[in-house]
Each structure stands twice: as C-alpha cells, then as structure tokens.
Design an enzyme around this catalytic site. Sequence first.
Site, PDB file in Angstrom:
ATOM      1  N   ALA A 119       0.824  -1.201   0.000  1.00  0.00           N
ATOM      2  CA  ALA A 119       0.000   0.000   0.000  1.00  0.00           C
ATOM      3  C   ALA A 119       0.858   1.249   0.000  1.00  0.00           C
ATOM      4  CB  ALA A 119      -0.928   0.009   1.222  1.00  0.00           C
ATOM      5  N   SER A 120       0.278   2.344  -0.482  1.00  0.00           N
ATOM      6  CA  SER A 120       0.933   3.645  -0.548  1.00  0.00           C
ATOM      7  C   SER A 120       2.282   3.510  -1.260  1.00  0.00           C
ATOM      8  CB  SER A 120       1.082   4.238   0.847  1.00  0.00           C
ATOM      9  OG  SER A 120       1.252   5.638   0.770  1.00  0.00           O
ATOM     10  N   GLY A 121       3.416   3.704  -0.548  1.00  0.00           N
ATOM     11  CA  GLY A 121       4.712   3.550  -1.193  1.00  0.00           C
ATOM     12  C   GLY A 121       4.913   2.165  -1.780  1.00  0.00           C
ATOM     13  N   GLY A 124      -3.396  -0.264  -2.617  1.00  0.00           N
ATOM     14  CA  GLY A 124      -3.953   1.068  -2.840  1.00  0.00           C
ATOM     15  C   GLY A 124      -3.316   2.076  -1.918  1.00  0.00           C
ATOM     16  N   TYR A 155       3.210   2.366  -4.985  1.00  0.00           N
ATOM     17  CA  TYR A 155       3.985   3.332  -5.775  1.00  0.00           C
ATOM     18  C   TYR A 155       5.084   2.633  -6.572  1.00  0.00           C
ATOM     19  CZ  TYR A 155       6.505   7.847  -6.402  1.00  0.00           C
ATOM     20  OH  TYR A 155       7.134   8.972  -6.891  1.00  0.00           O
TER      21      TYR A 155
END
Length: 321
Positions: free
Chosen positions: A64-66, A86, A69
Amino acid sequence: GAINDTLALKTVRSLRKIRNDHSIKCVILRVDSPGGSVTASETILQETKAMPQPVICSMANVAASGGYYIATGCQKIFAMPTTITGSIGVFGIKLDMTALAKKYGITSSKVSTGPHAGAHDILQPMTKQISNNFSKNIDRYYDYFKHIVATSRGFDTQQVEVLAQGRVWTGEQAKMSGLVDELGGLHRAIAYAKRNYAIPEEAIVETWPKQLSPMERLKKILRSVSKSDTNLGTAAAQLCHLLVESIFVVPGTSGIQYDDDDNDNDIMKNNPLLQLKQLLQTEHDAVTLARDASSVSAVSLSMDENLALSLFLQEIRNKRV
C-alpha cells in the site's frame, strides 16, 4: 517492512547487479510494505523502470501507498485476494515542539535566509505561511503519485481520483478496478515469468539479495579483519550480532525469541512518541534535533502515521552517523 533509505539502497544494489547479468530473463519484485519515504520509493521506482529485463510485481500481505507506488513501474502486478493495497495518498509531518520547549525553559535563536528556511525546525511554530507551503508541496507529491498510477494503468485523472484519496483496497477489489492485473501469490507470478520469458523446464529461480549462511558471514568477518578492512571494534559488533542471531533464532519458528525482560525495549522500539521523548531529554538534545530535522524531507507515502514518524526519526538518526 517500511520502505526507507536502507531498503532502497539494498534493492538498488541488487537490481543493478541483475541488470548487468544477461542470463537473467525476468525479475519478480516481491512487495510486502505499507509504505514509507517518498524519496526511497521513488528511487526504487526509477531503478525498476530502468531495468532491461521485464519486471513483475508480486504483492504479499500489504503493498500500500509507497508499496503500490513502486509497483507502478512493473509490467504486470499480481496480488492475493486478501492483499491490502492502494492507499494512493501522501501526507507530511511537521513537528512543533515550541509548547514543550517553553514548558522546560528551552529557547533557541537562529538567522534565517528566507521565510521558509526554518520550516522543518521543531522549535519553529506552524505559521499560516508554512502550513500553506506544506500543503502545496503535499498536493504536488499527490498529483505526481496519481500521474504515475494513471500512466502505468492506462487510467485518466478522474478514474485515479476515484481510487485514490488514501483509500485502501483488497487485492480482489484492486483486480476489479484495474489497480492490479492478476490474482495469485508468488508461485503464480513465478509460473507466469517462466512461461512467458524463459523455458519453464530449464528456468532457475534465485532470491536477491543473496543471503549468506552464518558460516559464510563468519568467514567474511574474519577475512575483513585479516585484510585490515575492518577495525576490531566493528568486527566485534558484527560477531556479537551474528551470535545473537544464532542463539535466539530457533529452528522451526518464524521469528526471534525474546526474554520477558526485553518487553520494555520492544515497547520503546515500536513507539515513536516514546522515542521522540527520549531524544528530547535536554536543551542540547532539542537544539540538535531541531538542526538535524531541518535537513529531513518529512514527506511519506505510508498508510500508518506511526510508521511515518518512526521513519522520520530514523532518518534523523542516520544523519548523525
């Protein structure tokens, strides 16, 4: 775990070695992280995009997040149905310790070169001007995050906005929305790589970075001492670390066994607010922390505020080494 500068450095080293090995036909990037530093995440993303070999992402429990990314630089993304992914969003940290400093009679003086020069100083109050500047920077990072998701997944801006805003999704939901390509674990990702980029019957799977056995690590430490590459103090520390691992890692278990006496240390290790309090014992500590914090970005791609604060403190400590 957390995506920090140390992890980014290890990942980049492995990817660069793999890049120059023409016998390697495909790379599977295994991601199990709730996020972390924006600079560390960007470093891994750019290195992934520069790979001549195709790169496949295999998401573990959390990406998730990073974690998501860095997955955007991969040609295909696999996630388990229960993977948490996500969290397309960004937040920043600004420590304002002026009230605490005032309580203990701590003062500071400085000469600033501009209105935002001391924005990251923990003894600088959060003014409206600094707050607006922080918000603009966070919005810029957020827009860039959405841009790379849109480019990677073939979405328009509005589609990404619906899926972003820090929302988290299960792997199954992410598959339905197009954030991931396939459902399946690491074995399915490996099977896909073998089938599409190698001869399945002849393919060999390697794990990077390659792990040394305890005996190989011991030999490496002794060789470094004999060649005078490592001083005795460093070698002693490495040997102690190796011995602790050998004693406390019990075969057949998944983790390290601790005595009950270590509970307080574990609490301190996992509680960033207690760590911060420990760093602010004296006026000198507060001034030093203010100086070191001013050179830290304090922008994180993370779904966990405690993780973000821990990374912030860790980056400050790294500056002191």
